[in-house]
Design a protein around this motif. Structure first.
Motif, short mmCIF file in Angstrom:
data_model
loop_
_atom_site.label_atom_id
_atom_site.label_comp_id
_atom_site.label_asym_id
_atom_site.label_seq_id
_atom_site.Cartn_x
_atom_site.Cartn_y
_atom_site.Cartn_z
N ALA A 1 59.67 40.96 -58.33
CA ALA A 1 58.81 42.10 -58.68
C ALA A 1 59.40 42.89 -59.85
CB ALA A 1 58.64 43.01 -57.46
N THR A 2 60.70 43.04 -59.87
CA THR A 2 61.35 43.72 -61.00
C THR A 2 61.18 42.94 -62.28
OG1 THR A 2 62.97 44.67 -59.47
CG2 THR A 2 63.53 44.70 -61.80
N ALA A 3 61.32 41.62 -62.20
CA ALA A 3 61.13 40.78 -63.39
C ALA A 3 59.71 40.88 -63.93
CB ALA A 3 61.47 39.33 -63.06
N VAL A 4 58.72 40.89 -63.04
CA VAL A 4 57.34 41.03 -63.48
C VAL A 4 57.13 42.39 -64.13
CG1 VAL A 4 54.95 41.23 -62.66
CG2 VAL A 4 56.39 39.39 -61.82
N GLY A 5 57.70 43.44 -63.56
CA GLY A 5 57.57 44.77 -64.14
C GLY A 5 58.22 44.88 -65.50
N VAL A 6 59.41 44.30 -65.65
CA VAL A 6 60.12 44.36 -66.93
C VAL A 6 59.37 43.56 -67.99
CG1 VAL A 6 62.23 43.62 -68.11
CG2 VAL A 6 62.38 44.86 -65.96
N LEU A 7 58.88 42.37 -67.63
CA LEU A 7 58.11 41.57 -68.58
C LEU A 7 56.82 42.27 -69.00
CD1 LEU A 7 58.51 37.99 -67.09
CD2 LEU A 7 59.39 38.79 -69.27
N THR A 8 56.16 42.91 -68.05
CA THR A 8 54.93 43.63 -68.36
C THR A 8 55.21 44.84 -69.26
OG1 THR A 8 53.97 42.94 -66.25
CG2 THR A 8 52.92 44.79 -67.37
N ALA A 9 56.24 45.60 -68.94
CA ALA A 9 56.57 46.77 -69.76
C ALA A 9 56.97 46.36 -71.17
CB ALA A 9 57.69 47.56 -69.09
N GLY A 10 57.79 45.32 -71.27
CA GLY A 10 58.17 44.84 -72.60
C GLY A 10 56.99 44.30 -73.39
N GLY A 11 56.09 43.60 -72.70
CA GLY A 11 54.90 43.07 -73.36
C GLY A 11 53.98 44.15 -73.86
N ILE A 12 53.77 45.18 -73.05
CA ILE A 12 52.90 46.28 -73.48
C ILE A 12 53.54 47.04 -74.64
CG2 ILE A 12 51.97 48.53 -72.76
CD1 ILE A 12 51.44 47.24 -70.03
N ILE B 1 52.45 39.31 -81.18
CA ILE B 1 52.41 37.95 -80.64
C ILE B 1 53.45 37.77 -79.55
CG2 ILE B 1 52.77 35.52 -81.22
CD1 ILE B 1 51.58 36.19 -83.99
N LEU B 2 54.66 38.29 -79.78
CA LEU B 2 55.70 38.22 -78.74
C LEU B 2 55.29 39.00 -77.49
CD1 LEU B 2 59.03 38.55 -80.74
CD2 LEU B 2 58.08 36.52 -79.67
N GLY B 3 54.63 40.14 -77.68
CA GLY B 3 54.16 40.93 -76.55
C GLY B 3 53.11 40.20 -75.73
N LEU B 4 52.20 39.51 -76.41
CA LEU B 4 51.21 38.71 -75.68
C LEU B 4 51.88 37.58 -74.90
CD1 LEU B 4 48.31 38.48 -78.28
CD2 LEU B 4 48.32 39.70 -76.10
N ALA B 5 52.91 36.97 -75.49
CA ALA B 5 53.63 35.91 -74.78
C ALA B 5 54.35 36.48 -73.55
CB ALA B 5 54.63 35.25 -75.72
N LEU B 6 54.96 37.65 -73.69
CA LEU B 6 55.63 38.26 -72.54
C LEU B 6 54.63 38.62 -71.43
CD1 LEU B 6 58.35 40.65 -74.01
CD2 LEU B 6 58.68 38.53 -72.75
N LEU B 7 53.47 39.11 -71.82
CA LEU B 7 52.45 39.42 -70.82
C LEU B 7 51.97 38.16 -70.10
CD1 LEU B 7 50.33 42.16 -72.60
CD2 LEU B 7 51.73 42.41 -70.56
N SER B 8 51.83 37.06 -70.83
CA SER B 8 51.41 35.83 -70.18
C SER B 8 52.51 35.30 -69.25
CB SER B 8 51.02 34.76 -71.21
OG SER B 8 52.15 34.31 -71.92
N TYR B 9 53.79 35.48 -69.63
CA TYR B 9 54.89 35.09 -68.73
C TYR B 9 54.89 35.94 -67.47
CZ TYR B 9 56.84 32.53 -72.71
OH TYR B 9 57.04 31.69 -73.76
N ALA B 10 54.60 37.23 -67.62
CA ALA B 10 54.55 38.12 -66.45
C ALA B 10 53.44 37.70 -65.50
CB ALA B 10 54.35 39.57 -66.90
N VAL B 11 52.29 37.34 -66.05
CA VAL B 11 51.19 36.88 -65.20
C VAL B 11 51.55 35.56 -64.52
CG1 VAL B 11 48.81 36.03 -65.26
CG2 VAL B 11 49.41 38.10 -66.48
N ASN B 12 52.23 34.66 -65.24
CA ASN B 12 52.64 33.39 -64.64
C ASN B 12 53.62 33.60 -63.48
OD1 ASN B 12 51.06 31.98 -66.41
ND2 ASN B 12 52.73 31.46 -67.79
N VAL B 13 54.59 34.47 -63.66
CA VAL B 13 55.55 34.74 -62.58
C VAL B 13 54.85 35.40 -61.40
CG1 VAL B 13 57.62 36.06 -61.95
CG2 VAL B 13 57.53 34.85 -64.12
#
Length: 113
Positions: A6-17, A29-41
């Motif tokens: 849950a912390t990893a998803v939160g950090v990936l989402t915050a970094g992506g946004i 582009i990197l932010g969109l990739a981080l958001l997609s990684y957060a959704v995958n996790v």
């Protein structure tokens, strides 16, 4: 384990946004990739975080993991890879035509608007 994921998803989402709100195309582009990684996790975690359990129920198994989130994550990885490649090519062509990768949201003075 659930707290770590849950912390990893939160950090990936915050970094992506944070990166999506930048004014240059490469961080977006990197932010969109981080958001997609957060959704995958997140999707992967919905299938129950368990170790050494079979993905399909059998006679001798006490419990099993759900294979549907795993299939969804594999599909999402392929789709996000294709989407990232298309967005990189669009950003590269925009950079080569304008000689700048800044995203300008202000209207031009000559537009009359």
């Amino acid at each position: 384990m659930e707290v770590l994921v849950a912390t990893a998803v939160g950090v990936l989402t915050a970094g992506g946004i944070y990166l999506v709100l930048r004014q240059h195309t490469f961080p977006v582009i990197l932010g969109l990739a981080l958001l997609s990684y957060a959704v995958n996790v997140f999707l992967f975690a919905t299938g129950r975080l368990a170790f050494n359990l079979p993905p399909i129920y059998s006679d001798g198994a006490v419990s099993y993991t759900d294979p549907l989130p795993q299939a969804l994550v594999l599909t999402a990885i392929v789709i996000s890879f294709g989407m990232t490649a298309v967005v990189v090519m669009i950003a590269l062509s925009a950079y080569l035509s304008a000689k700048d990768d800044r995203i300008d949201m202000t209207p031009d003075a000559g537009d009359g608007a």
